[in-house]
Write an enzyme that holds these catalytic residues in place. Structure first.
Site, PDB file in Angstrom:
ATOM      1  N   ASN A   8       0.805  -1.219   0.000  1.00 20.42           N
ATOM      2  CA  ASN A   8       0.000   0.000   0.000  1.00 20.42           C
ATOM      3  C   ASN A   8       0.843   1.278   0.000  1.00 20.42           C
ATOM      4  O   ASN A   8       0.486   2.265  -0.638  1.00 20.42           O
ATOM      5  CB  ASN A   8      -0.980  -0.011   1.170  1.00 20.42           C
ATOM      6  CG  ASN A   8      -0.295  -0.143   2.509  1.00 20.42           C
ATOM      7  OD1 ASN A   8       0.748  -0.788   2.641  1.00 20.42           O
ATOM      8  ND2 ASN A   8      -0.883   0.446   3.533  1.00 20.42           N
TER       9      ASN A   8
ATOM     10  N   GLU B 107       3.518  -4.858  12.380  1.00 18.93           N
ATOM     11  CA  GLU B 107       2.476  -3.832  12.270  1.00 18.93           C
ATOM     12  C   GLU B 107       1.419  -4.447  11.367  1.00 18.93           C
ATOM     13  O   GLU B 107       1.651  -4.674  10.183  1.00 18.93           O
ATOM     14  CB  GLU B 107       3.045  -2.539  11.689  1.00 18.93           C
ATOM     15  CG  GLU B 107       2.114  -1.348  11.866  1.00 18.93           C
ATOM     16  CD  GLU B 107       1.116  -1.229  10.705  1.00 18.93           C
ATOM     17  OE1 GLU B 107      -0.079  -1.546  10.930  1.00 18.93           O
ATOM     18  OE2 GLU B 107       1.517  -0.833   9.621  1.00 18.93           O
TER      19      GLU B 107
ATOM     20  N   CYS C 297      -3.141   1.371   6.502  1.00 19.71           N
ATOM     21  CA  CYS C 297      -3.493   0.666   7.739  1.00 19.71           C
ATOM     22  C   CYS C 297      -4.110   1.607   8.767  1.00 19.71           C
ATOM     23  O   CYS C 297      -4.861   1.172   9.649  1.00 19.71           O
ATOM     24  CB  CYS C 297      -2.266  -0.015   8.321  1.00 19.71           C
ATOM     25  SG  CYS C 297      -0.891   1.109   8.660  1.00 19.71           S
TER      26      CYS C 297
ATOM     27  N   GLU D 195       8.064   0.451  16.463  1.00 19.45           N
ATOM     28  CA  GLU D 195       9.202   0.958  15.699  1.00 19.45           C
ATOM     29  C   GLU D 195       9.085   2.471  15.625  1.00 19.45           C
ATOM     30  O   GLU D 195       8.030   3.046  15.846  1.00 19.45           O
ATOM     31  CB  GLU D 195       9.257   0.311  14.317  1.00 19.45           C
ATOM     32  CG  GLU D 195       9.514  -1.200  14.390  1.00 19.45           C
ATOM     33  CD  GLU D 195       9.804  -1.851  13.057  1.00 19.45           C
ATOM     34  OE1 GLU D 195      10.399  -1.176  12.185  1.00 19.45           O
ATOM     35  OE2 GLU D 195       9.448  -3.028  12.870  1.00 19.45           O
TER      36      GLU D 195
END
Length: 485
Positions: A155, A254, A288, A466
């Site tokens: 994405n 993630e 996301c 992160e």
């Protein structure tokens, strides 16, 4: 006309294979490049090349040397900006205006940010009294984790790929990286830039392919890979975690999201409508962090639904290279069908389609995987379309009355990545931010990032953080040394 060839990069050399697959431009539905799929044997060669580099000059490199390399990589991205832009747009179909303002600049920024961080990263020192009355010093040292396996999504290809490669290299690791099979272009260009910047052979290795039965599975299963970082779907993350348990290797994930926006009656109305429209429809909803659940306080509910639907109708869908295009296609024909299936399911579950819900005329004109931005109302909180991640330009708008109700609705999800709160009452904003079960909260904004801050989610949205020193901690082994004085 011959197609562009995207090859693997192993041990400092570009490697072709006899197994190739097409790279499809989602705005046209046509193949524009061929991608050379890496075998398990080639992944193993990459692991050996990486290990050799780690035991060589790279393994003894100093932070300043690595920071200088990262800065040269960033400069290389800037010099070849137009090539990166073309590869990103061809792979994703996203508007060139978006890729040129977000994806490519952020790719360079990731390398510069971690170059700066590693230059100034320090350890801890403690003075410790001993039983005989003397003093000991305890100090910490950072050492590379080793060979890091990086698997990144389609994405935001360059942005998320560089988000992992940059800190891994900054900490002195060697890398085997696999971009999504949907978007191999900018990762291959990055391999060229990293080589041009002077990275020793084997420090950065790029392999192309798929997940199960292909390069992704080979990376995860390799006993020569010391840690794995992955961004993608939650189910895939769970599979990787089980495989990474062999050897007790660290992971950073993630994963998915079903993010909420809480809109209070005292918000700046026009600013909030624009903000929620952006958080729902940016990148065709394929981020996301995008909003799929919009909870609006009842006094402004009807007005807000109408305004958000109008904002959706004003979005210009079409050719990503055309001036004024706001929204491109979905990444693939298969993904568009998935989103269309959710649109059909939403109707079955009682949704009223306020706007959108289908395929626009431009899809037939250009041949790509376009879809309409869609606003629903009427879905029940426990419906599948309110609980499952669609990953498309869709949202359901749902009314609430009280703060307590808003928090309960936002938390009623198996995911916990992000939430946006829109209110002019900052006391309320701070109060609610502490109560919402997510990794990121925005107040009166969305997708505003500082690369020094932690990034990650709760529940099924991920594991670990992160960004800033959190990235340095994951990509490093911390060692304590105790010296009795």
């Amino acid at each position: 006309m011959s197609k562009t060839q995207y090859r693997n990069f192993v041990g400092g050399q570009f490697v072709a294979t006899d197994r190739c697959f097409d790279d499809i431009n989602p705005s046209t539905g046509q193949a524009y490049a061929q991608v050379h799929e890496a075998s398990a044997e080639l992944v193993d060669q990459a692991a050996d090349a990486a290990h050799k580099a780690l035991k060589g000059e790279w393994g003894n490199s100093r932070p300043e040397q690595r920071a200088a390399l990262l800065d040269r990589i960033a400069d290389g991205i800037d010099r070849r900006f137009d090539e990166f832009l073309a590869a990103e747009v061809n792979d994703t179909g996203k508007p060139a205006a978006l890729a040129s303002s977000l994806d490519v600049p952020r790719g360079a920024a990731n390398f510069r940010a971690f170059a700066s961080m590693i230059r100034t990263a320090g350890g801890e020192v403690f003075e410790t009294p001993t039983p005989d009355g003397s003093i000991a010093l305890n100090y910490t040292m950072r050492r590379p984790l080793g060979t890091v396996g990086i698997i990144s999504p389609w994405n935001l290809p360059l942005l998320l790929f560089s988000w992992k490669v940059a800190p891994a290299l900054a900490c002195g690791n060697v890398v085997i990286a696999k971009p999504s099979e949907e978007t191999p272009g900018t990762a291959t260009l990055l391999a060229e830039v990293i080589a041009e910047a002077g990275a020793p052979d084997g420090v950065f290795n790029l392999v192309h392919g798929f997940g199960p039965g292909s390069a992704g599975e080979a990376i995860v299963k390799s006993s020569k890979v010391n840690g794995i970082t992955f961004t993608g779907e939650s189910g895939t993350g769970a599979t990787i975690m089980r495989q990474a348990a062999e050897g007790v290797r660290p992971v950073s994930f993630e994963l998915g999201g079903k993010n909420a926006a809480l809109v209070f009656a005292d918000c700046d109305f026009e600013e909030t409508v624009a903000g929620v429209a952006r958080s729902t429809f940016l990148n065709t909803g394929q981020v996301c962090l995008c909003t799929e659940r919009v909870y609006v306080q009842r006094p402004i509910y009807e007005k807000f639904v109408a305004a958000l639907a109008e904002a959706a109708r004003k979005l210009r869908i079409g050719d990503p290279w055309a001036q004024g295009t706001d929204m491109g296609p979905l990444i693939s024909k298969g993904h568009r069908q998935k989103v269309l299936d959710y649109m059909a399911l939403a109707k079955q579950e009682g949704a009223e389609v306020v706007t959108g819900g289908g395929i626009p005329a431009v899809a037939e004109e250009l041949g790509g995987w376009f879809i309409e931005p869609t606003v629903w109302t009427g879905l029940a909180q426990n419906s599948r379309c309110m609980q499952e991640e669609v990953f498309g330009p869709v949202c359901n708008v749902f009314p609430f009355d009280t703060e307590e109700e808003a928090v309960a609705l936002a938390n009623d999800s198996k995911y916990g990545l992000a939430c946006a709160i829109w209110t002019s009452n900052l006391k309320r904003g701070h109060r609610l931010a502490a109560q919402i079960e997510v990794g990121l909260v925005w107040l009166n904004t969305w997708f505003l990032r500082d690369l020094r801050t932690p990034f990650g989610g709760a529940k099924l949205s991920g594991l670990g953080r992160e960004g800033g020193h959190h990235s340095l901690d994951f990509y490093s082994e911390l060692k304590n040394v105790c010296v009795k004085l």
